[in-house]
Design an enzyme around this catalytic site. Structure first.
Site, PDB file in Angstrom:
ATOM      1  N   LYS A  25       2.622 -19.059  15.739  1.00 19.11           N
ATOM      2  CA  LYS A  25       3.705 -19.499  14.856  1.00 19.11           C
ATOM      3  C   LYS A  25       4.863 -18.514  14.802  1.00 19.11           C
ATOM      4  O   LYS A  25       6.010 -18.942  14.687  1.00 19.11           O
ATOM      5  CB  LYS A  25       3.172 -19.806  13.462  1.00 19.11           C
ATOM      6  CG  LYS A  25       2.494 -21.169  13.450  1.00 19.11           C
ATOM      7  CD  LYS A  25       2.065 -21.587  12.083  1.00 19.11           C
ATOM      8  CE  LYS A  25       1.236 -22.877  12.170  1.00 19.11           C
ATOM      9  NZ  LYS A  25       0.322 -23.019  11.050  1.00 19.11           N
ATOM     10  N   LYS A  57      -5.319 -35.597  26.008  1.00 10.96           N
ATOM     11  CA  LYS A  57      -5.538 -35.796  24.587  1.00 10.96           C
ATOM     12  C   LYS A  57      -4.332 -36.468  23.952  1.00 10.96           C
ATOM     13  O   LYS A  57      -3.201 -36.047  24.192  1.00 10.96           O
ATOM     14  CB  LYS A  57      -5.739 -34.414  23.949  1.00 10.96           C
ATOM     15  CG  LYS A  57      -6.581 -34.432  22.725  1.00 10.96           C
ATOM     16  CD  LYS A  57      -6.905 -33.028  22.268  1.00 10.96           C
ATOM     17  CE  LYS A  57      -7.199 -33.106  20.777  1.00 10.96           C
ATOM     18  NZ  LYS A  57      -6.930 -31.911  20.052  1.00 10.96           N
ATOM     19  N   LYS A  90       0.638 -35.893  18.862  1.00 11.56           N
ATOM     20  CA  LYS A  90       1.921 -36.180  18.248  1.00 11.56           C
ATOM     21  C   LYS A  90       3.074 -35.568  19.042  1.00 11.56           C
ATOM     22  O   LYS A  90       4.174 -36.094  19.072  1.00 11.56           O
ATOM     23  CB  LYS A  90       1.898 -35.580  16.835  1.00 11.56           C
ATOM     24  CG  LYS A  90       2.797 -36.291  15.900  1.00 11.56           C
ATOM     25  CD  LYS A  90       2.648 -35.811  14.492  1.00 11.56           C
ATOM     26  CE  LYS A  90       3.674 -36.594  13.686  1.00 11.56           C
ATOM     27  NZ  LYS A  90       3.217 -37.041  12.412  1.00 11.56           N
TER      28      LYS A  90
END
Ligand code: TRP
Length: 333
Positions: free
Chosen positions: A113, A196, A199
């Site tokens: 992050k 997979k 989003k």
């Protein structure tokens, strides 16, 4: 009786991969009489990276509606919103005294992050695992159904729980374990040829539980295929395997056999196969969409669910916080 806790960041309506890969198993756990389950929306956690108030409100409502539409029953599970429990930030503050800067800086999700959000490396981001540990041990949980990507956070949760127990020489917090269903998990591939459904993939990669019929047809018809098999019984390339795997999830065995035989005999027509897949997917999605949309216009009901859930969750959290304060010597009079 074992205590189960899991949270989800408010990301809005889920896709087929979220449902078959995770939520369906939460529902199964919630129906098991050996477990008392707490499921919540981690709205505080989403503030570590996002700060659009109107968007957050919408996403939280959509996420609750989706979980209810997937079959989580508020009569069997405690469903609540993280920020409705003041005991969570209270425990978080206390746990912060046990959390070391060095161990927080080593967390893989933190390192990722800070790369992605280098303009906003805030203390909340660094203490994300402390907040998550508070979410879990506030109910003195034993099991936490989460994906593999959360294992490190669970390990930290155990460390904080153990450290508390040993620092105060008590046996107060159980050591919660990640519970990821192992082989029962169904892997749902993406429509863009990826392994997979996700989003963040290509625009047609994921089919959402509230997608309209035409939207589903459009996405499925755009699914990646190849030039077709040139020899009988040829090994399927990834994108074709994906279409068969999606059929395994939503289509009838006869249908799957029919297209599998056609593939092996080299007379498969991918257009026909995708048309069939789209129709079967529509049949699978339509009830979810209907339920989600019904719930979203019934704000009173959604509110009632989280109000009632919040009450039950606060009751459990209160017991823990009182115990913790007593142990720490924060009970003066
Ligand atoms: N970190 C989790 C995720 O990104 C969400 C989460 C927050 C969570 N608190 C939790 C999951 C407590 C399980 C238990 O998916």
């Amino acid at each position: 009786m074992e205590i189960v806790v899991s949270g989800t960041r408010p990301t809005g309506v889920l896709h087929l991969g979220n449902y078959f890969g995770a939520v369906r198993n939460y529902v199964r756990m919630s129906e098991d009489p050996n477990y008392t389950c707490y499921f919540f929306i981690a709205d505080y956690h989403s503030l570590t990276t996002h700060h659009q108030p109107a968007e957050l409100t919408k996403l939280v409502k959509q996420t609750i509606a989706t979980y209810l539409a997937c079959g989580l029953d508020p009569k069997k599970v405690v469903i609540y919103i993280q920020s409705h429990l003041p005991q969570i930030p209270e425990l978080y503050l206390l746990l912060n005294m046990l959390a070391y800067k060095g161990e927080l800086e080593k967390v893989a999700t933190f390192k990722e992050k800070i790369k992605m959000h280098s303009e906003n490396i805030n203390a909340g981001l660094m203490t994300y695992p402390v907040l998550m540990a508070s979410d879990i041990i506030i109910h003195r949980a034993h099991k936490v159904p989460v994906g593999k990507d959360q294992e490190q956070h669970l390990e930290m949760t155990r460390n904080f729980a153990k450290r508390f127990n040993s620092r105060y020489d008590v046996d107060f917090f159980p050591e919660p374990v990640a519970y990821n269903f192992g082989s029962e998990l169904i892997k749902v591939p993406g429509l863009d040829g990826s392994l997979k459904m996700s989003k963040s993939g290509a625009a047609n990669n994921a089919v959402y539980l509230d997608d309209g019929d035409d939207e589903i047809r459009r996405k499925v018809m755009k699914a990646k295929t190849d030039g077709g098999p040139t020899e009988p019984n040829q090994v399927k390339p990834q994108e074709i395997k994906n279409i068969f795997e999606l059929m395994d999830i939503v289509s009838a065995p006869d249908t799957i056999r029919h297209f599998n035989d056609a593939y092996n005999n080299c007379n498969i027509r991918y257009g026909d196969m995708k048309k069939q897949l789209a129709e079967d997917m529509i049949k699978c999605i339509a009830p979810f969409r209907q339920k989600i949309n019904e719930l979203l216009v019934n704000e009173d009901y959604l509110h009632k669910v989280v109000r009632k859930g919040g009450e039950a969750a606060r009751e459990s959290a209160d017991k823990t916080i009182s115990g913790v304060k007593k142990i720490m010597g924060l009970n003066y009079f």
